[in-house]
Design an enzyme around this catalytic site. Structure first.
Site: not given
Ligand code: SAM
Length: 451
Positions: A231, A234, A236-237, A254, A285, A303, A357
């Site tokens: 996931c 944007p 960062g990780k 993503e 997904d 994440d 978070c």
């Molecule tokens: C907490 S954010 C991730 C932050 C990211 N790891 C960073 O450090 O910048 C969670 C992300 O998961 C995505 N997401 C939600 N459902 C998902 C899915 N079923 N499969 C993949 N990504 C998904 C969301 O759109 C979101 O961008």
């Protein structure tokens, strides 16, 4: 276009692609690669500060108008977190309600020249996070509890160091970083100006909540490994992973197309073109990786989408707040599915790090516990000794409370090095924001696939 085959994934790669172009959402993509140069100088940063009306001495004084918090969400948090966090909730609440108190970390980009930035940071009172000298001292101190003196040491001046040895004197694995990894923090809520995206230029640093680095540390990525950031937007990780090591492959996945575009821009802004064969963007997904790429990765970061406490508290209306609280109730099921998928996508012997978070037990310990019940091949690892103790001078950690999650009074487990490790320590560790150490919320748990 150069379609290539990588494991079971067909990856379409576009070299020299400056603009994000949307393809089929089910198709993995690599879109960020471009010609990049790293010429932002200290002068640019100072100019940036001037443009934003912030000279060096003014950075600390700048105050934005504060948005009001949403009473509905706050009320919900009060009920839930006073029960779950006890005495830690009142100070955490104070921090969450005062964005002016929030600290920001500055992670330097090892792919750009950042000497001048380092000088500016140091002149403004920033110092380097994650010191080698902290690790052996705190690890050899023994018991699985963070002393109050360690907690209180948080604001003391920090020494410079970036490389943490793989093995501590007690044979425990400590956070391992590339020599080049550097993140600067400030004892006060000083916000360094952000750098705008400039096609053709690498950014020199990434602003972040320093607690976001902990899941990346826990992942212990080594050069040459295959890594999945399930996931990713944007990004960062993903950027932090690339500061720690040079994996053979980093697949940044993503689902959301807008956020995926943002992810691509982040990668483009921080990584040189030479890494475009190693870092790819995928659009699946995350729940399907377990089937589509079973046992492929050495390391997987989940994440997870979560109820982001910091931003949800500032929901724009009570209607929006209500909607988010409903979503909050649905998140644990999605999170558990993502974590299960990750455990299938990792190879036997590999590890998955699950992070969120939010402070919410239901999205943290309870998700891990639910998944562990269904996955006998998965074993949780103790991050208390490895991360919470050595880094407690910077962050306030809390282990899972024995009454949290679905299991009460689990027996203690024998850890690899012979010391007894509590079951609830193994479920994960939580960074709780506190005045002076406002990092977090951040929950992390590491699970190894045994077979
Ligand atoms: C907490 S954010 C991730 C932050 C990211 N790891 C960073 O450090 O910048 C969670 C992300 O998961 C995505 N997401 C939600 N459902 C998902 C899915 N079923 N499969 C993949 N990504 C998904 C969301 O759109 C979101 O961008």
């Amino acid at each position: 276009m150069y379609p290539i085959t990588l494991n079971k994934v067909n990856i379409v790669r576009r070299a020299f692609c400056f603009k994000f172009q949307e393809l089929s959402p089910t198709f993995p993509l690599c879109l960020w690669s471009c010609n990049v140069y790293c010429h932002t100088s200290a002068k640019d940063v100072l100019q940036l500060q001037e443009q934003k009306g912030t000279s060096n001495s003014q950075v600390t004084k700048r105050r934005k108008k504060q948005r009001p918090s949403c009473p509905l969400v706050l009320n919900h948090f009060d009920k839930q977190y006073s029960e779950e966090l006890g005495d830690l909730w009142a100070p955490a609440r104070t921090v969450l309600l005062d964005p002016h108190s929030w600290q920001y970390g500055v992670m330097l980009n090892r792919f750009s020249s950042a000497k001048d930035i380092t000088q500016i940071l140091q002149s403004q009172g920033f110092s380097s996070l994650l010191l080698q000298s902290d690790i052996p001292t705190l690890l050899s101190s023994g018991p699985s509890e963070v002393s109050s003196s360690a907690y209180e040491a948080g604001n003391k001046s920090l020494q410079q160091l970036h490389c943490i040895p793989e093995c501590s004197p007690n044979n425990r694995t400590s956070p391992s970083l590339s020599q080049d990894f550097q993140c600067y923090i400030h004892p006060y809520p000083v916000r360094f100006p952000s750098q705008a995206h400039r096609p053709g230029h690498l950014k020199q640093y990434y602003l972040l909540n320093a607690a976001s680095l902990l899941p990346v540390l826990a992942l212990q990525v080594r050069d040459g490994e295959k890594v999945l950031d399930l996931c990713s937007a944007p990004g960062g990780k993903a950027i932090a992973i690339m500061q720690c090591a040079t994996p053979e492959l980093l697949c940044c996945n993503e689902l959301d197309p807008h956020r995926r575009a943002w992810l691509s821009r982040t990668l483009e802004s921080f990584l040189p073109h030479s890494l475009s064969t190693k870092v790819i963007v995928s659009a699946q997904d995350g729940r399907s990786f377990g089937q589509s790429e079973s046992r492929v990765y050495d390391k997987v970061l989940v994440d997870a989408p979560c109820s982001n406490d910091r931003s949800w508290l500032y929901s724009s209306s009570s209607q929006k707040g209500e909607q988010q609280l409903k979503e909050r109730a649905r998140l644990p099921a999605l999170q558990a599915q993502l974590l299960k998928s990750a455990l299938l996508a990792v190879r036997p012997g590999g590890v998955v790090v699950y992070s969120t978070c939010t402070l919410s037990s239901a999205e943290n310990y309870a998700v891990v516990e639910t998944v562990l019940k269904d996955c006998p091949q998965a074993e949780p690892e103790d991050l208390w000794d490895e991360i919470a103790i050595p880094l407690s001078k910077y962050f306030t950690f809390r282990p899972a409370h024995p009454d949290h999650g679905q299991t009460l009074q689990k027996p203690s487990l024998q850890s690899h090095n012979g010391t007894v490790s509590c079951y609830h320590h193994r479920l994960g560790i939580l960074v709780v924001p506190q005045p002076g150490k406002t990092w977090g919320p951040m929950f992390l748990s590491r699970i190894r696939r045994k077979k």
